[in-house]
Write an enzyme that holds these catalytic residues in place. Sequence first.
Site, mmCIF file in Angstrom:
data_model
loop_
_atom_site.group_PDB
_atom_site.id
_atom_site.type_symbol
_atom_site.label_atom_id
_atom_site.label_comp_id
_atom_site.label_asym_id
_atom_site.label_seq_id
_atom_site.Cartn_x
_atom_site.Cartn_y
_atom_site.Cartn_z
ATOM 1 N N ALA A 161 0.809 -1.216 0.000
ATOM 2 C CA ALA A 161 0.000 0.000 0.000
ATOM 3 C C ALA A 161 0.846 1.270 0.000
ATOM 4 O O ALA A 161 0.450 2.275 -0.586
ATOM 5 C CB ALA A 161 -0.955 -0.002 1.187
ATOM 6 N N THR A 162 1.994 1.244 0.638
ATOM 7 C CA THR A 162 2.826 2.455 0.645
ATOM 8 C C THR A 162 3.206 2.827 -0.789
ATOM 9 O O THR A 162 3.072 3.990 -1.197
ATOM 10 C CB THR A 162 4.091 2.245 1.508
ATOM 11 O OG1 THR A 162 3.678 1.940 2.842
ATOM 12 C CG2 THR A 162 4.967 3.487 1.504
ATOM 13 N N ASN A 179 -6.519 3.215 10.369
ATOM 14 C CA ASN A 179 -5.787 2.074 10.909
ATOM 15 C C ASN A 179 -5.651 2.104 12.432
ATOM 16 O O ASN A 179 -5.461 1.076 13.054
ATOM 17 C CB ASN A 179 -4.399 2.000 10.265
ATOM 18 C CG ASN A 179 -3.717 3.341 10.200
ATOM 19 O OD1 ASN A 179 -4.211 4.268 9.558
ATOM 20 N ND2 ASN A 179 -2.599 3.475 10.874
ATOM 21 N N GLN A 200 -7.111 -0.846 5.165
ATOM 22 C CA GLN A 200 -7.746 -1.495 6.318
ATOM 23 C C GLN A 200 -9.175 -1.959 6.015
ATOM 24 O O GLN A 200 -9.710 -2.788 6.752
ATOM 25 C CB GLN A 200 -7.783 -0.536 7.518
ATOM 26 C CG GLN A 200 -6.426 -0.230 8.115
ATOM 27 C CD GLN A 200 -5.809 -1.411 8.867
ATOM 28 O OE1 GLN A 200 -6.474 -2.360 9.255
ATOM 29 N NE2 GLN A 200 -4.504 -1.344 9.065
ATOM 30 N N ALA A 233 -1.657 -6.856 0.551
ATOM 31 C CA ALA A 233 -1.914 -8.271 0.842
ATOM 32 C C ALA A 233 -1.726 -8.610 2.325
ATOM 33 O O ALA A 233 -2.492 -9.397 2.883
ATOM 34 C CB ALA A 233 -0.989 -9.150 -0.006
ATOM 35 N N HIS A 234 -0.716 -7.998 2.962
ATOM 36 C CA HIS A 234 -0.398 -8.465 4.326
ATOM 37 C C HIS A 234 -1.370 -7.950 5.390
ATOM 38 O O HIS A 234 -1.248 -8.287 6.558
ATOM 39 C CB HIS A 234 1.056 -8.143 4.702
ATOM 40 C CG HIS A 234 1.330 -6.727 5.089
ATOM 41 N ND1 HIS A 234 1.368 -6.317 6.410
ATOM 42 C CD2 HIS A 234 1.588 -5.624 4.363
ATOM 43 C CE1 HIS A 234 1.652 -5.028 6.468
ATOM 44 N NE2 HIS A 234 1.782 -4.583 5.232
ATOM 45 N N CYS A 279 3.653 2.389 13.079
ATOM 46 C CA CYS A 279 4.733 3.221 12.558
ATOM 47 C C CYS A 279 5.194 4.251 13.569
ATOM 48 O O CYS A 279 6.310 4.733 13.497
ATOM 49 C CB CYS A 279 4.291 3.951 11.294
ATOM 50 S SG CYS A 279 3.607 2.828 10.110
HETATM 51 C C1 LIG Z 1 -0.616 -0.817 6.609
HETATM 52 C C2 LIG Z 1 -1.184 0.401 5.980
HETATM 53 C C3 LIG Z 1 -0.526 1.049 4.927
HETATM 54 C C4 LIG Z 1 0.828 0.601 4.434
HETATM 55 O O1 LIG Z 1 0.750 -0.638 3.796
HETATM 56 P P1 LIG Z 1 2.054 -1.443 3.351
HETATM 57 O O2 LIG Z 1 1.531 -2.484 2.444
HETATM 58 O O3 LIG Z 1 2.607 -2.016 4.627
HETATM 59 O O4 LIG Z 1 2.989 -0.506 2.693
HETATM 60 C C5 LIG Z 1 -1.130 2.139 4.354
HETATM 61 N N1 LIG Z 1 -2.329 2.585 4.784
HETATM 62 C C6 LIG Z 1 -2.997 1.990 5.786
HETATM 63 C C7 LIG Z 1 -4.324 2.517 6.206
HETATM 64 C C8 LIG Z 1 -2.445 0.881 6.426
HETATM 65 O O5 LIG Z 1 -3.102 0.305 7.423
#
Ligand SMILES: *Cc1c(COP(=O)(O)O)cnc(C)c1O
Length: 383
Positions: free
Chosen positions: A77-78, A157, A185, A206-207, A332
Amino acid sequence: METPFQVPVYLDNNATTPMDPRVLEAMMPYFTKQFGNAASRSHAYGWAAEEAVELAREQVARLIGAIPQEIVFTSGATEGVNLAIKGVAEMYTSKGNHIITCQTEHKAVIDTCKHLEKKGLEITWLPVDATGMINLQELEAAIRPTTILIAIMYANNETGVIHPVREIGAIAKKHGVLFFTDATQAAGKIPVDVETDHIDILTLSAHKIYGPKGAGAVYVRRRDPRVRLTAQMDGGGHERGMRSGTLNVPGIVGLGKAADLCRLEMEAEAARLTTLRNRLQEGILSLPGVVLNGHPSNRLPHTLNISFPDRDSNSLLLQFNKKLALSAGSACTSATLEPSYVLKAMGFSDERSYSALRFGLGRFTTEAEIEWVRELFRQELGS
Ligand SMILES: *Cc1c(COP(=O)(O)O)cnc(C)c1O
């Protein structure tokens, strides 16, 4: 004490989820026997990899009401957030230089917008109320002729608060502004539909949905309107030029399988987790002095954020860390001693923001674990 489950009990599913064994099983062949490069068009190994990627593309699209051609695979997601926001900022410079976002976004969005702000773009940082919600009138009033993007997350999140995405999307559409939502989320946990929600760009990972780390996707609308993004990674022109780089085939297969399982099991899973989360919430809120952070009902089924005002989060985490895996605010910021900026933006005192714990339940959380955690809090913090 003997327990029928693994200790510490994992309640940090908003930071990452364990992988579903069915996802691992789907991925396994693509590490060894089916190791092909999905871009190899000249032999069976490449074709098998490409076929697996195209199935995953369909599975991800189906989870959010999109079509496969609208899905771009990323590392998570980043990366998806960076591609979405920087991609719009660079593509639409002739239209304008103004972006509207919100103070409680994930750091991926906040830091990307700050980066663009330094480069001269104008960013409106919408505030939230004490329940974590933005004000839709304020959002609409912030739109200028130069606004190119509204970037508001689907669900937070830290608190689990769900934004009124459908209404936000309708406002964006009415004014001809693109709407990007970080649904990391929300997707897979609650129904998300890019058509009814009027979403132009969306990212997921995915994670956070019982898939592997290092895989994610961006949805990019293809019609009404056709969205164009400037690539942030140049190279072989993979993913229709929007994201070059050899595809992470096992990761993408895992993302697809994870999305499919979420689509099929979401309804039952959300009901089960809502019951467990509410049971935990009632237990902890019966302790003296504790308060719930976030909207009482407009919340993800698996998330609970509570402040313990005469304590601080780090001492609580220390007290519980042999028995519980939890987080203070977002993962984070837990390395630093800053209070949660999300809770600060909701107007809470330092005391309340410094004393918050986030409980993130998940697919593998059991009733026995929740009863045990309730009892643990009663013993440790009850008076
Ligand atoms: C975990 C998260 C991200 C970052 O996702 P990654 O796949 O770890 O880079 C971005 N936005 C939200 C709302 C998240 O919970």
